[in-house]
Every structure is written in C-alpha cells, then in structure tokens.
Design a protein around this motif. Sequence first.
Motif, mmCIF file in Angstrom:
data_model
loop_
_atom_site.group_PDB
_atom_site.id
_atom_site.type_symbol
_atom_site.label_atom_id
_atom_site.label_comp_id
_atom_site.label_asym_id
_atom_site.label_seq_id
_atom_site.Cartn_x
_atom_site.Cartn_y
_atom_site.Cartn_z
ATOM 1 N N ILE A 213 -9.595 -19.142 -6.725
ATOM 2 C CA ILE A 213 -11.026 -19.424 -6.882
ATOM 3 C C ILE A 213 -11.377 -20.739 -6.196
ATOM 4 C CG2 ILE A 213 -12.822 -19.934 -8.577
ATOM 5 C CD1 ILE A 213 -11.366 -17.914 -10.440
ATOM 6 N N ASP A 214 -10.514 -21.736 -6.339
ATOM 7 C CA ASP A 214 -10.736 -23.008 -5.654
ATOM 8 C C ASP A 214 -10.687 -22.825 -4.143
ATOM 9 O OD1 ASP A 214 -10.984 -24.323 -8.057
ATOM 10 O OD2 ASP A 214 -8.929 -25.090 -8.066
ATOM 11 N N PHE A 215 -9.709 -22.058 -3.673
ATOM 12 C CA PHE A 215 -9.547 -21.835 -2.237
ATOM 13 C C PHE A 215 -10.750 -21.100 -1.656
ATOM 14 C CE2 PHE A 215 -7.372 -19.236 1.225
ATOM 15 C CZ PHE A 215 -7.364 -20.275 2.146
ATOM 16 N N ARG A 216 -11.322 -20.204 -2.446
ATOM 17 C CA ARG A 216 -12.471 -19.432 -1.986
ATOM 18 C C ARG A 216 -13.713 -20.309 -1.830
ATOM 19 N NH1 ARG A 216 -13.648 -14.128 0.079
ATOM 20 N NH2 ARG A 216 -15.876 -14.285 0.310
ATOM 21 N N SER A 217 -13.745 -21.432 -2.519
ATOM 22 C CA SER A 217 -14.908 -22.309 -2.445
ATOM 23 C C SER A 217 -15.031 -22.927 -1.063
ATOM 24 C CB SER A 217 -14.800 -23.414 -3.496
ATOM 25 O OG SER A 217 -13.880 -24.403 -3.083
ATOM 26 N N ASP A 218 -16.172 -23.508 -0.782
ATOM 27 C CA ASP A 218 -16.427 -24.111 0.523
ATOM 28 C C ASP A 218 -15.734 -25.457 0.699
ATOM 29 O OD1 ASP A 218 -18.059 -21.996 1.220
ATOM 30 O OD2 ASP A 218 -19.877 -22.957 0.464
ATOM 31 N N PHE A 219 -15.080 -25.938 -0.343
ATOM 32 C CA PHE A 219 -14.523 -27.292 -0.304
ATOM 33 C C PHE A 219 -13.006 -27.313 -0.146
ATOM 34 C CE2 PHE A 219 -18.292 -27.197 -3.055
ATOM 35 C CZ PHE A 219 -19.144 -27.986 -2.292
ATOM 36 N N GLU A 220 -12.366 -26.136 -0.133
ATOM 37 C CA GLU A 220 -10.912 -26.076 -0.069
ATOM 38 C C GLU A 220 -10.448 -25.588 1.303
ATOM 39 O OE1 GLU A 220 -8.241 -26.075 -2.783
ATOM 40 O OE2 GLU A 220 -9.605 -27.410 -3.825
ATOM 41 N N SER A 221 -9.351 -26.163 1.787
ATOM 42 C CA SER A 221 -8.785 -25.807 3.082
ATOM 43 C C SER A 221 -7.423 -25.142 2.881
ATOM 44 C CB SER A 221 -8.609 -27.072 3.935
ATOM 45 O OG SER A 221 -7.653 -27.932 3.328
ATOM 46 N N TYR A 222 -6.816 -24.675 3.973
ATOM 47 C CA TYR A 222 -5.456 -24.157 3.901
ATOM 48 C C TYR A 222 -4.514 -25.221 3.343
ATOM 49 C CZ TYR A 222 -7.138 -20.418 6.998
ATOM 50 O OH TYR A 222 -7.820 -19.364 7.544
ATOM 51 N N GLU A 223 -4.697 -26.455 3.792
ATOM 52 C CA GLU A 223 -3.841 -27.543 3.322
ATOM 53 C C GLU A 223 -3.964 -27.735 1.812
ATOM 54 O OE1 GLU A 223 -5.922 -27.723 5.864
ATOM 55 O OE2 GLU A 223 -4.570 -27.944 7.596
ATOM 56 N N ASP A 224 -5.178 -27.587 1.289
ATOM 57 C CA ASP A 224 -5.382 -27.717 -0.158
ATOM 58 C C ASP A 224 -4.627 -26.622 -0.909
ATOM 59 O OD1 ASP A 224 -7.115 -29.954 -0.030
ATOM 60 O OD2 ASP A 224 -8.800 -28.650 0.460
ATOM 61 N N LEU A 225 -4.688 -25.396 -0.386
ATOM 62 C CA LEU A 225 -3.982 -24.296 -1.031
ATOM 63 C C LEU A 225 -2.479 -24.553 -1.039
ATOM 64 C CD1 LEU A 225 -3.741 -21.453 -2.243
ATOM 65 C CD2 LEU A 225 -3.743 -20.550 0.102
ATOM 66 N N ILE A 226 -1.949 -24.983 0.079
ATOM 67 C CA ILE A 226 -0.506 -25.227 0.177
ATOM 68 C C ILE A 226 -0.093 -26.364 -0.759
ATOM 69 C CG2 ILE A 226 1.328 -25.986 1.745
ATOM 70 C CD1 ILE A 226 -0.508 -24.476 3.942
ATOM 71 N N ASP A 227 -0.929 -27.380 -0.889
ATOM 72 C CA ASP A 227 -0.659 -28.459 -1.835
ATOM 73 C C ASP A 227 -0.597 -27.925 -3.262
ATOM 74 O OD1 ASP A 227 -0.511 -30.385 0.142
ATOM 75 O OD2 ASP A 227 -2.568 -31.115 -0.155
ATOM 76 N N LYS A 228 -1.458 -26.965 -3.593
ATOM 77 C CA LYS A 228 -1.454 -26.380 -4.931
ATOM 78 C C LYS A 228 -0.177 -25.581 -5.170
ATOM 79 C CE LYS A 228 -6.487 -26.103 -5.502
ATOM 80 N NZ LYS A 228 -6.566 -26.963 -6.699
ATOM 81 N N ILE A 229 0.293 -24.884 -4.138
ATOM 82 C CA ILE A 229 1.558 -24.148 -4.271
ATOM 83 C C ILE A 229 2.703 -25.128 -4.500
ATOM 84 C CG2 ILE A 229 3.211 -22.669 -3.063
ATOM 85 C CD1 ILE A 229 0.826 -21.363 -1.640
ATOM 86 N N ARG A 230 2.726 -26.196 -3.741
ATOM 87 C CA ARG A 230 3.791 -27.203 -3.910
ATOM 88 C C ARG A 230 3.715 -27.866 -5.278
ATOM 89 N NH1 ARG A 230 6.294 -27.625 0.894
ATOM 90 N NH2 ARG A 230 5.050 -27.427 2.821
ATOM 91 N N ALA A 231 2.511 -27.976 -5.824
ATOM 92 C CA ALA A 231 2.338 -28.632 -7.123
ATOM 93 C C ALA A 231 2.997 -27.863 -8.265
ATOM 94 C CB ALA A 231 0.854 -28.813 -7.422
ATOM 95 N N LEU A 232 3.376 -26.607 -8.033
ATOM 96 C CA LEU A 232 4.048 -25.805 -9.044
ATOM 97 C C LEU A 232 5.552 -26.087 -9.094
ATOM 98 C CD1 LEU A 232 2.249 -22.407 -8.346
ATOM 99 C CD2 LEU A 232 1.694 -24.071 -10.134
ATOM 100 N N ALA A 233 6.025 -26.885 -8.170
ATOM 101 C CA ALA A 233 7.452 -27.210 -8.100
ATOM 102 C C ALA A 233 7.819 -28.287 -9.116
ATOM 103 C CB ALA A 233 7.822 -27.658 -6.692
ATOM 104 N N VAL A 234 9.091 -28.363 -9.429
ATOM 105 C CA VAL A 234 9.591 -29.279 -10.464
ATOM 106 C C VAL A 234 9.256 -30.718 -10.136
ATOM 107 C CG1 VAL A 234 11.687 -30.212 -11.515
ATOM 108 C CG2 VAL A 234 11.458 -27.749 -11.158
ATOM 109 N N ASP A 235 9.445 -31.137 -8.881
ATOM 110 C CA ASP A 235 9.274 -32.539 -8.537
ATOM 111 C C ASP A 235 7.813 -32.942 -8.457
ATOM 112 O OD1 ASP A 235 9.986 -32.160 -4.949
ATOM 113 O OD2 ASP A 235 8.536 -31.189 -6.259
ATOM 114 N N SER A 236 6.905 -31.997 -8.811
ATOM 115 C CA SER A 236 5.480 -32.326 -8.795
ATOM 116 C C SER A 236 4.974 -32.736 -10.171
ATOM 117 C CB SER A 236 4.669 -31.116 -8.288
ATOM 118 O OG SER A 236 5.009 -30.814 -6.964
ATOM 119 N N ASP A 237 5.821 -32.676 -11.171
ATOM 120 C CA ASP A 237 5.390 -33.075 -12.529
ATOM 121 C C ASP A 237 5.118 -34.576 -12.592
ATOM 122 O OD1 ASP A 237 5.325 -30.639 -13.677
ATOM 123 O OD2 ASP A 237 7.356 -30.722 -14.511
#
Length: 237
Positions: A213-237
Amino acid sequence: MNRYTYPQNPIKLSDPTGHIAIEGTGEGGGSCNSICMNNIRRDLLIRRVLIGGGKNGNWTPADEKFYYQHKNSIWSDVSYWKQEENSGWNSYADHVERLASHYSPEQESQFMRDFSLVFGGIPADSHWTLAAISVAKGPKEFMPLGEQNNGLQEKYLDSDNPSSNQSHHYSGLLFLGYFFGSNLSRPINTLREIDTSNQGDILLGEAAISDAIDFRSDFESYEDLIDKIRALAVDSD
C-alpha cells in the motif's frame, strides 16, 4: 477500484541463445499458450536477477549453458547459481533491487507483475481470482525462485515449517496488496492460515500488504520498497 490492467510489456520476448524457443512450444512448433509465455518470461527475467560472469554482471554463453543444464535446481534453490556468493533474506532484497533497476517509475505496475512471477510464482497474465488462489494455496504452475530464510526475523518464519521459503509468501501478498488493497488482501492473508494459526505467515503477510500500500502511493520509490524488505531482516531491529 480494480487496478489490474496491463501496460506495455517492457521485455521483448526474444532469445539470441535459441534455448527459449524450444520450451513450451510443443513438437514441430505451434502456438505458445499462457504457460509457455510465462515460462519464456521467467527465463528472460532471471537474467535481470542473477549476476552473470560477464562485464557488468551480464550473462555469458557459459552462464546460459549452466542455467539450462541446472534450471530446476536453480529455481528450487537460488544458491545453486554458480555466481551467487551469499544467500538469505538480504540476498532476496538484492535480487529484487537488481530486477527493479530495469524499470522506470511509469512501469511500476509491470514491475510488480514481473516481480510476482519470479518471486511469487504468480503468472504475469493471471486474473486476480487465480492470483488470489495462488497466494492462498501456494504456486501451482510456476516455481518461485528458491530464496533462503536466513537473516529473516524469527517472528516472520513459518510457524509450522521454519525452513519454508518465506520470500514467495511475502511476494504474493505484496502483489495482492498492491493491486487490490487491504480490503481483499488482509482477509486472504488471515483465512489461508485459519486451520493452523500460523502467526509467522500472518505477520509476514501483514507486513507485505502494508508495504504494498505504501509502495502504491505517490511518495514511495523502488528504493523505498527494497528498504522495507531489508527492514524485515534480523540486523534491522
């Protein structure tokens, strides 16, 4: 609003190696049906995802040969690809980043279909109901790329099978969240686990839908999506 419309395909279905033309066409040639076309598309998209041994990571003839000799093994477990040095959730993010680098902002919805074909096993030309079934019951015709879970936060692991490829689950719910929003996606995410109460899958699905939903908005880029995927990793806590 139904956003499931198809823009111009940015990938030309041609293969200078001659390998792809053989697959899915049947003996003696003939027309290429939906399964055939999606298989061709997967074989082209994988070149954007996996690094080859040539200049700038392009595939060499040796890479092409290795891929077609070991295609099923590579799709089953991406670490089988001879150029890969790492595997795990951050490697999944790297692969998504490589794929995304080939699309302009105007091609965002096409990127999402190609992303979902590679990582979620959802046919690029699938009707939304079939896509929903694929998410709810698992991919049928097309194997998602076999990413590893190491590095993914433990709370997002499949509660029943911790070694299960969670990237395909995230990818499928990201697809549904992007095209159909939360009203359809969230019930599918919950109902698919109603018999097991698989909290890992449910939490990861919720994260995917929110990210979509965030990615679909006008304010999110490919880089933002990839950052969100990386944020699910252990070292992102």
